[in-house]
Design an enzyme around this catalytic site. Structure first.
Site, PDB file in Angstrom:
ATOM      1  N   GLN A  59       1.179  -1.195  -0.564  1.00 29.19           N
ATOM      2  CA  GLN A  59      -0.020   0.073  -0.097  1.00 29.19           C
ATOM      3  C   GLN A  59       0.472   1.085  -0.221  1.00 29.19           C
ATOM      4  O   GLN A  59       0.593   2.469  -0.464  1.00 29.19           O
ATOM      5  CB  GLN A  59      -1.078   0.067   1.065  1.00 29.19           C
ATOM      6  CG  GLN A  59      -1.727  -1.165   0.974  1.00 29.19           C
ATOM      7  CD  GLN A  59      -2.254  -1.491   2.705  1.00 29.19           C
ATOM      8  OE1 GLN A  59      -3.445  -0.272   3.194  1.00 29.19           O
ATOM      9  NE2 GLN A  59      -2.118  -2.621   4.027  1.00 29.19           N
ATOM     10  N   ASP A  78       6.608   4.785  -1.488  1.00 23.75           N
ATOM     11  CA  ASP A  78       7.826   5.703  -1.078  1.00 23.75           C
ATOM     12  C   ASP A  78       8.427   4.706  -1.966  1.00 23.75           C
ATOM     13  O   ASP A  78      10.019   5.272  -2.226  1.00 23.75           O
ATOM     14  CB  ASP A  78       7.929   5.632   0.197  1.00 23.75           C
ATOM     15  CG  ASP A  78       7.974   3.996   0.997  1.00 23.75           C
ATOM     16  OD1 ASP A  78       7.628   2.768   0.386  1.00 23.75           O
ATOM     17  OD2 ASP A  78       7.259   4.004   2.280  1.00 23.75           O
ATOM     18  N   HIS A 138      -1.504   1.323  -4.245  1.00 20.69           N
ATOM     19  CA  HIS A 138      -2.622   2.789  -4.353  1.00 20.69           C
ATOM     20  C   HIS A 138      -1.419   3.842  -5.063  1.00 20.69           C
ATOM     21  O   HIS A 138      -1.012   4.957  -4.758  1.00 20.69           O
ATOM     22  CB  HIS A 138      -2.064   2.962  -2.789  1.00 20.69           C
ATOM     23  CG  HIS A 138      -3.291   2.821  -1.745  1.00 20.69           C
ATOM     24  ND1 HIS A 138      -3.045   2.625  -0.587  1.00 20.69           N
ATOM     25  CD2 HIS A 138      -4.256   1.167  -2.197  1.00 20.69           C
ATOM     26  CE1 HIS A 138      -4.458   1.347  -0.407  1.00 20.69           C
ATOM     27  NE2 HIS A 138      -4.224   0.932  -1.165  1.00 20.69           N
ATOM     28  N   CYS A 196       1.405  18.982 -23.834  1.00 21.46           N
ATOM     29  CA  CYS A 196      -0.191  18.859 -24.054  1.00 21.46           C
ATOM     30  C   CYS A 196       0.745  20.833 -24.810  1.00 21.46           C
ATOM     31  O   CYS A 196      -0.473  21.354 -25.500  1.00 21.46           O
ATOM     32  CB  CYS A 196      -0.339  20.029 -22.885  1.00 21.46           C
ATOM     33  SG  CYS A 196      -1.396  17.877 -21.877  1.00 21.46           S
ATOM     34  N   ASN A 238       1.581  -7.029  12.832  1.00 22.87           N
ATOM     35  CA  ASN A 238       1.306  -5.162  12.719  1.00 22.87           C
ATOM     36  C   ASN A 238       1.041  -5.224  14.683  1.00 22.87           C
ATOM     37  O   ASN A 238       0.330  -5.987  15.529  1.00 22.87           O
ATOM     38  CB  ASN A 238      -0.056  -4.905  12.547  1.00 22.87           C
ATOM     39  CG  ASN A 238      -0.456  -3.346  12.706  1.00 22.87           C
ATOM     40  OD1 ASN A 238       0.316  -3.190  11.880  1.00 22.87           O
ATOM     41  ND2 ASN A 238      -0.880  -3.474  13.447  1.00 22.87           N
TER      42      ASN A 238
END
Length: 366
Positions: free
Chosen positions: A129, A132, A160, A232, A301
């Site tokens: 998740q 970094d 993510h 662009c 955890n």
């Protein structure tokens, strides 16, 4: 549009599920036994990067450490109205100042232990998740000639996204360091301020997504200039709507990423979850999928998680940094003493957690 920040259900936080004190040696033995002969998928969260100096969002009680935490949502960031432009000024100024510490962060002992287990073919898939890039840094450090971009992409799935790339609204992608240069050129005053932060080492508190709170400086975001996308502009379109390749709250995970995360779990025999409360549903549904498939699950955890109370989940309440190096040595066996790449990995890694890991003092929203 109503979008909320995910959290652990109050029913779990108030239940106070007991977390037995597990001695380190016992934890090492249990995790090593769980990993066994390999083919284990690993799901990691922000807690894995704490020893690298990156703060987790939540403390040992499972609640947000910043009581005023207020992220910018996806629909706000991409809004092309003047209000959306103001949101982007806020986001990019804070991210401009907060990205360098994340960019320069080094992998810790857990990252390198997992990299060693990957290199030894014990862990074929890491689903992270974190945005970094530290899992990749750990693999590249000692095994760069063995882990090319394609192989690494297959081994590590960024659920993510990543802070290290930026995409404009028309799909043009640029390296984040290049985008930082664009921001510097457009904002010389803030470039000087950023240089001063680096010289003095007075970096503001940084969140895992590179965001910093700077309201205490009494500044306005309105003078922060957003650069136009050069690609662009070549097509004669003026466009300064950019976002990092990070999944924002309120944004859907791309279908191919979601499907691959399920496949990685399906192809593995077991699931090891580390350093996450599983508050976001994108992570929790992988646990649910594993339960549906009757796969063994272990959760490592500190503090409450969304999985507490599930009898099928074997939870160990210890920090990964205290055990994973020894776990890797135990699982890899003699190769840990004979393979020079594994040896280097198991000697590497920093242990520099944030000075204050749980600061509940009220402060500016961030």
């Amino acid at each position: 549009m109503r979008v909320s920040v995910p959290g652990i259900p109050h029913s779990i936080l108030s239940a106070h599920y007991p977390a037995p004190n597990v001695p380190v040696l016992e934890a090492v033995e249990r995790i090593a036994t769980f990993l066994g002969k390999g083919n284990v998928a690993v799901l990691t969260g922000a807690g894995v990067s704490v020893d690298s100096g990156i703060r987790a969002y939540r403390g040992h009680d499972g609640r947000y450490m910043n009581p005023n935490y207020k992220p910018i949502f996806y629909h706000e960031l991409i809004d092309e109205s003047p209000k959306g432009h103001a949101y982007r000024q806020r986001y990019w100024l804070r991210s401009y100042l907060g990205y360098p510490p994340v960019r320069d962060t080094l992998p810790n002992t857990t990252h390198f232990a997992l990299a060693a287990l990957q290199h030894a073919s014990i862990i074929p898939h890491i689903i992270t998740q974190n945005v970094d890039g530290l899992h990749q840094k750990a693999l590249q450090h000692a095994a760069r000639y063995h882990w090319g971009p394609s192989r690494m992409q297959q081994a590590i799935l960024e659920l993510h996204g990543t802070l290290h790339r930026v995409r404009c609204k028309n799909g043009h992608v640029v390296d984040r360091n290049t985008f930082q240069d664009w921001l510097s050129l457009a904002n010389p005053k803030w470039y000087e301020y950023a240089q001063e932060l680096e010289r003095t080492g007075t970096q503001p508190r940084t969140n895992p997504d590179g965001d910093v709170a700077i309201e205490h400086l009494g500044i306005s975001y309105s003078d922060f200039q957003l650069p136009d996308c050069p690609s662009c502009s070549m097509d004669h379109h003026k466009n300064n709507v950019h976002k990092p390749e990070v999944i924002f709250f309120g944004e859907s995970i791309p279908t191919d990423i979601k499907e691959r995360s399920f496949r990685d779990v399906e192809k593995s025999d077991k699931l090891l979850i580390m350093g996450t409360t599983l508050a976001t549903y994108s992570a929790f549904r992988l646990l649910k999928h594993s339960l549906d498939l009757k796969k063994p699950i272990m959760l490592l955890n500190v503090g409450p998680t969304r999985a507490d109370g599930l009898p099928e989940v074997d939870k160990i309440d210890v920090p990964s940094g205290t055990v994973m190096r020894e776990v890797a040595k135990a699982v890899i066996g003699s190769k840990a003493d004979t393979d020079p790449i594994v040896q280097e990995m198991l000697r590497s890694g920093i242990v520099k957690p944030p000075v204050s890991d749980d600061d509940r003092a009220p402060r500016a929203a961030g």
